[in-house]
Design a protein around this motif. Structure first.
Motif, short mmCIF file in Angstrom:
data_model
loop_
_atom_site.label_atom_id
_atom_site.label_comp_id
_atom_site.label_asym_id
_atom_site.label_seq_id
_atom_site.Cartn_x
_atom_site.Cartn_y
_atom_site.Cartn_z
N PHE A 161 0.84 -1.21 0.00
CA PHE A 161 0.00 0.00 0.00
C PHE A 161 0.88 1.26 0.00
O PHE A 161 0.58 2.26 0.66
N GLY A 162 2.02 1.17 -0.70
CA GLY A 162 2.93 2.32 -0.81
C GLY A 162 3.77 2.55 0.43
O GLY A 162 4.43 3.59 0.56
N ILE A 163 3.78 1.61 1.37
CA ILE A 163 4.55 1.78 2.61
C ILE A 163 5.60 0.68 2.69
O ILE A 163 5.28 -0.50 2.47
N ARG A 164 6.84 1.06 3.02
CA ARG A 164 7.92 0.07 3.17
C ARG A 164 7.66 -0.75 4.44
O ARG A 164 7.48 -0.18 5.53
N VAL A 165 7.62 -2.06 4.31
CA VAL A 165 7.33 -2.92 5.47
C VAL A 165 8.56 -2.98 6.38
O VAL A 165 9.69 -3.12 5.91
N GLU A 166 8.33 -2.83 7.70
CA GLU A 166 9.43 -2.85 8.67
C GLU A 166 10.09 -4.21 8.69
O GLU A 166 9.44 -5.23 8.47
N GLU A 167 11.39 -4.23 9.01
CA GLU A 167 12.12 -5.51 9.01
C GLU A 167 11.88 -6.30 10.29
O GLU A 167 11.88 -7.52 10.27
N ASN A 168 11.73 -5.60 11.41
CA ASN A 168 11.30 -6.33 12.63
C ASN A 168 10.57 -5.39 13.57
O ASN A 168 10.69 -4.18 13.48
N ILE A 169 9.82 -5.99 14.48
CA ILE A 169 8.94 -5.17 15.34
C ILE A 169 9.77 -4.42 16.38
O ILE A 169 9.55 -3.24 16.64
N ILE B 222 4.35 -12.96 20.39
CA ILE B 222 4.88 -11.69 20.91
C ILE B 222 4.61 -11.61 22.41
O ILE B 222 3.50 -11.87 22.88
N GLU B 223 5.66 -11.26 23.17
CA GLU B 223 5.49 -11.04 24.62
C GLU B 223 4.74 -9.74 24.82
O GLU B 223 5.12 -8.72 24.24
N ILE B 224 3.71 -9.76 25.64
CA ILE B 224 2.92 -8.54 25.85
C ILE B 224 3.84 -7.41 26.34
O ILE B 224 3.70 -6.26 25.94
N SER B 225 4.81 -7.78 27.20
CA SER B 225 5.67 -6.74 27.80
C SER B 225 6.43 -5.94 26.72
O SER B 225 6.80 -4.79 26.94
N SER B 226 6.64 -6.55 25.53
CA SER B 226 7.40 -5.80 24.51
C SER B 226 6.64 -4.56 24.04
O SER B 226 7.25 -3.61 23.56
N PHE B 227 5.31 -4.55 24.21
CA PHE B 227 4.56 -3.35 23.80
C PHE B 227 4.85 -2.16 24.73
O PHE B 227 4.54 -1.02 24.41
N ASN B 228 5.43 -2.44 25.90
CA ASN B 228 5.77 -1.35 26.82
C ASN B 228 6.90 -0.46 26.28
O ASN B 228 7.15 0.62 26.80
N LYS B 229 7.55 -0.92 25.21
CA LYS B 229 8.58 -0.07 24.58
C LYS B 229 7.95 1.11 23.85
O LYS B 229 8.63 2.06 23.48
N MET B 230 6.63 1.02 23.60
CA MET B 230 5.96 2.10 22.88
C MET B 230 5.87 3.35 23.73
O MET B 230 5.90 3.26 24.96
N LYS B 231 5.66 4.48 23.06
CA LYS B 231 5.59 5.75 23.79
C LYS B 231 4.39 5.78 24.74
O LYS B 231 4.49 6.12 25.89
#
Ligand SMILES: NC(=O)c1ccc[n+]([C@@H]2O[C@H](COP(=O)([O-])OP(=O)(O)OC[C@H]3O[C@@H](n4cnc5c(N)ncnc54)[C@H](O)[C@@H]3O)[C@@H](O)[C@H]2O)c1
Length: 457
Positions: free
Chosen positions: A387-395, A417-426
């Motif tokens: 959709f015109g967006i470069r896909v990220e290489e990893n989360i 995916i470990e739920i705790s990894s979402f805590n890296k988000m702002k």
């Protein structure tokens, strides 16, 4: 010198030609369904040629590059039938058809921007066949078509030149394909197939051929239109039921009821068939099949309002995903405009590389219209643009720059995916449209969560 032609309405001839591997097969349209079909015929020992207008695909196949990496089991078959010269591909339809006894059509049947079914590929090839089909050949249409399409259109297009008369010197039938992308080998070797012929003798011959290649249960239908009606009925049943649970899930959200819990308990009742709500329904089958039946309804002056309404609901689900996301942003008093949102999964269904009519596209466009910077991660589209967006290489690399994650496709990888990894988000905000995460555990990690159809937690 070309081999003698088999008379394809003669059961004895056909049986002998199968046993002696002399029946020659041509598959026109070697995409997602046609290529595995051609490979199955070649694997059974029959000389098979695939025809496609996509020259790159034909060149890749002939140089030994297997194009369907997400179809387990077929890569080995592909290399083996190429090596033993049972299978090759060409763009030259005339030669391929001329040298074949059995012609399978696995051509696309998409729809246009107004949701009108588009049978251009089948009509084009049928108009070709009227000039090039050898007398006494059998044509089998595997593409998904409306009931009546064979009787009302294909027969007259193939007969048009006056060389060929149906049931006299050419024969036609259907064996609608019902495999699921990503599971085609499993489905080809396990699922029953529908068979319909221009007359009952042809249906029996088609049964003998498919039994030789696939050894699955073959359900003989009274004619082609009934076989195609069954194929559409099964898929439209799913489209309508997904719409039902999706609409129900919108109400359950307001009531604080977890739709997943309702469905898991409901399925204990013997006559409840589970379907799951979600971000929308895409792919090359369900939405199109509903519009095909709606087209048949229009053609016959019938009313199929439940299908029409079901489509409306399924097409509105991407809008609901955006609303859930906005709601989560409001909860943490952050503006969605100029935010960074990561879409997890763009395929229309899990574990396949396929974005045909995927609801993900509508979600991406809606976010972009609201000024969001959209990022995509999908393990099936690494190193590509979608959709015109470069896909990220990893989360992991991107999460620290992201305000919200929206899960659109339930690829198995996302369940790890470990739920705790979402805590890296702002912020962090997580929108789960596929019921992957348990709302209670997400909340425990202090993540602002919205689960489609999962109530307020
Ligand atoms: N993909 C699925 O999950 C699925 C499942 C069941 C049934 N079907 C049905 O099977 C049919 C084929 O679908 P698909 O998913 O394989 O499509 P596809 O787009 O993957 O493949 C179709 C192929 O036909 C080729 N083609 C188009 N026009 C042509 C022409 N005039 N001559 C020769 N080749 C031509 C294309 O280049 C393409 O390679 C459709 O009717 C579809 O509804 C698909």
């Amino acid at each position: 010198m070309s081999k003698p032609k088999i008379t394809m309405n003669n059961l004895e001839d056909v049986t002998k030609s199968l046993e002696s591997n002399t029946l020659r097969v041509c598959v026109i349209g070697i995409g997602r369904i046609g290529l595995p079909t051609a490979l199955s015929f070649a694997k059974s020992g029959l000389e098979t040629i695939g025809v496609d207008i996509n020259k790159q695909l034909v060149d890749d196949i002939n140089s030994g590059k297997f194009p369907l990496k997400d179809e387990p089991g077929y890569e080995d078959i592909f290399h083996s039938v190429i090596k033993n010269q049972k299978f090759s591909a060409t763009t030259n339809i005339e030669n391929a058809v001329h040298n074949s006894d059995l012609i399978l059509l696995s051509l696309p049947t998409p729809m246009d921007e107004n949701n009108i079914p588009d049978y251009t590929a089948l009509r084009t090839v049928a108009s070709n066949l009227t000039e090039i089909l050898s007398p006494h050949s059998l044509v089998i249409v595997e593409s998904t078509i409306e009931p009546g399409f064979i009787e009302d259109e294909m027969v007259s297009l193939i007969s048009k030149s006056g060389r060929l008369t149906v049931e006299e010197n050419f024969f036609i039938g259907v064996c609608p394909e019902n495999a699921n992308p990503g599971e085609i080998l499993h489905d080809f070797t396990n699922l029953p197939r529908l068979v319909g012929g221009i007359n009952p003798d042809i249906a029996k011959i088609i049964k003998v051929i498919y039994n030789f290649v696939f050894s699955v249960e073959l359900i003989e239908m009274p004619n082609c239109k009934t076989a195609n009606a069954v194929k559409l009925t099964t898929n439209v049943f799913r489209d309508i039921n997904i719409a039902f649970v999706s609409e129900l899930s919108l109400m359950f959200e307001k009531l604080g009821i977890d739709t997943n819990k309702v469905l898991e308990a409901a399925k204990k009742k013997y006559n409840f068939q589970i379907h799951y709500p979600g971000a929308g329904v895409g792919g090359p089958c369900l939405p199109i099949n509903s519009y095909q039946l709606l087209n048949t309804a229009k053609r016959t002056g019938s009313n199929l309002s439940i299908i029409e309404y079901g489509r409306k609901i399924n097409e509105q689900m991407p809008e609901h995903v955006v609303k859930l996301t906005l709601d989560a942003f409001n909860e943490c008093k952050t503006n969605m405009e100029n935010s960074n949102i990561l879409i997890l999964g763009v395929s229309y269904k899990p574990n396949v590389k396929d974005v045909q009519l995927s609801p993900a596209e509508h979600i991406v466009r809606k976010f972009q219209n609201l000024g969001v910077n959209v990022h995509i991660y999908d393990p099936y589209f690494l190193s590509t643009e979608v959709f015109g967006i470069r896909v990220e290489e990893n989360i992991d690399d991107i999460l620290s720059k992201i305000d919200a994650v929206v899960i659109v496709t339930n690829h198995d990888d996302f369940k790890k995916i470990e739920i705790s990894s979402f805590n890296k988000m702002k912020n962090p905000i997580l929108i789960d449209t596929r019921g992957i995460f348990d709302p209670a555990s997400v909340k425990h990690h202090k993540i602002i969560f919205r689960g489609l159809g999962r109530g307020d937690f």
